[in-house]
Motif scaffolding. Structure first.
Motif, short mmCIF file in Angstrom:
data_model
loop_
_atom_site.label_atom_id
_atom_site.label_comp_id
_atom_site.label_asym_id
_atom_site.label_seq_id
_atom_site.Cartn_x
_atom_site.Cartn_y
_atom_site.Cartn_z
N TRP A 195 0.87 -1.18 0.00
CA TRP A 195 0.00 0.00 0.00
C TRP A 195 0.90 1.23 0.00
O TRP A 195 1.75 1.37 0.87
CB TRP A 195 -0.90 -0.01 1.22
CG TRP A 195 -1.75 -1.24 1.24
CD1 TRP A 195 -1.44 -2.43 1.82
CD2 TRP A 195 -3.01 -1.42 0.62
NE1 TRP A 195 -2.45 -3.34 1.61
CE2 TRP A 195 -3.43 -2.74 0.87
CE3 TRP A 195 -3.85 -0.58 -0.13
CZ2 TRP A 195 -4.63 -3.25 0.40
CZ3 TRP A 195 -5.05 -1.09 -0.59
CH2 TRP A 195 -5.43 -2.41 -0.32
N ALA A 213 -2.92 0.62 -4.13
CA ALA A 213 -2.63 -0.79 -3.91
C ALA A 213 -1.76 -1.24 -5.07
O ALA A 213 -2.07 -0.96 -6.23
CB ALA A 213 -3.92 -1.59 -3.87
N CYS A 235 -3.23 -2.15 4.73
CA CYS A 235 -4.09 -1.02 4.38
C CYS A 235 -4.34 -0.13 5.60
O CYS A 235 -4.41 1.09 5.48
CB CYS A 235 -5.40 -1.53 3.81
SG CYS A 235 -6.49 -0.23 3.19
N LEU A 242 -8.59 5.85 -2.51
CA LEU A 242 -7.93 4.55 -2.58
C LEU A 242 -8.02 4.04 -4.01
O LEU A 242 -9.11 3.86 -4.55
CB LEU A 242 -8.61 3.58 -1.62
CG LEU A 242 -8.10 2.15 -1.59
CD1 LEU A 242 -6.63 2.10 -1.20
CD2 LEU A 242 -8.92 1.32 -0.64
N GLN A 297 -7.29 1.00 -6.55
CA GLN A 297 -7.08 -0.45 -6.62
C GLN A 297 -6.29 -0.79 -7.89
O GLN A 297 -6.26 0.00 -8.83
CB GLN A 297 -8.42 -1.19 -6.65
CG GLN A 297 -9.29 -0.92 -5.45
CD GLN A 297 -8.76 -1.60 -4.20
OE1 GLN A 297 -8.03 -2.57 -4.25
NE2 GLN A 297 -9.13 -1.06 -3.05
N GLN A 298 -5.69 -1.96 -7.94
CA GLN A 298 -4.93 -2.39 -9.11
C GLN A 298 -5.79 -2.50 -10.35
O GLN A 298 -5.31 -2.32 -11.45
CB GLN A 298 -4.26 -3.74 -8.84
CG GLN A 298 -3.04 -3.62 -7.97
CD GLN A 298 -2.33 -4.94 -7.88
OE1 GLN A 298 -2.94 -5.96 -7.57
NE2 GLN A 298 -1.05 -4.92 -8.16
N GLU A 299 -7.06 -2.79 -10.18
CA GLU A 299 -7.96 -2.99 -11.32
C GLU A 299 -8.33 -1.66 -12.00
O GLU A 299 -9.08 -1.64 -12.95
CB GLU A 299 -9.25 -3.68 -10.88
CG GLU A 299 -9.04 -5.05 -10.28
CD GLU A 299 -8.65 -5.01 -8.81
OE1 GLU A 299 -8.94 -4.01 -8.11
OE2 GLU A 299 -8.00 -5.95 -8.35
N SER A 302 -11.23 3.33 -8.24
CA SER A 302 -10.85 4.17 -7.10
C SER A 302 -12.09 4.50 -6.29
O SER A 302 -13.19 4.55 -6.81
CB SER A 302 -10.14 5.44 -7.56
OG SER A 302 -11.04 6.31 -8.18
#
Length: 71
Positions: free
Chosen positions: A3, A20, A40, A61, A63-65, A68
């Protein structure tokens, strides 16, 4: 999973960014001023400190995908 909290001034975005990332992406992001955490919860704690320091309202936040979320 790591993180990453970006430590740079959040203006004009007006939020503190937490990302992430896997180990490959961590290397790329560490070129910017940042803190790297293994949980986290610890990243959120640092993001809250920065939010108060820079007087912004939000934490985002990422995310890898590619998703947000405002926290």
């Amino acid at each position: 999973m790591k993180w990453i909290v970006l430590e740079e001034n959040p203006m004009p975005d007006n939020y503190i960014a937490i990302m992430a990332a896997d180990s490959q992406r961590v290397t790329t992001l560490e070129k910017k001023p940042c803190s790297v955490f293994t949980s986290c919860e610890k990243a959120m704690q640092r993001a809250r400190e920065l939010r108060d320091l820079y007087k912004v309202k939000s934490i985002r936040l990422f995310q890898q995908e590619g998703l947000s979320t405002l926290v």
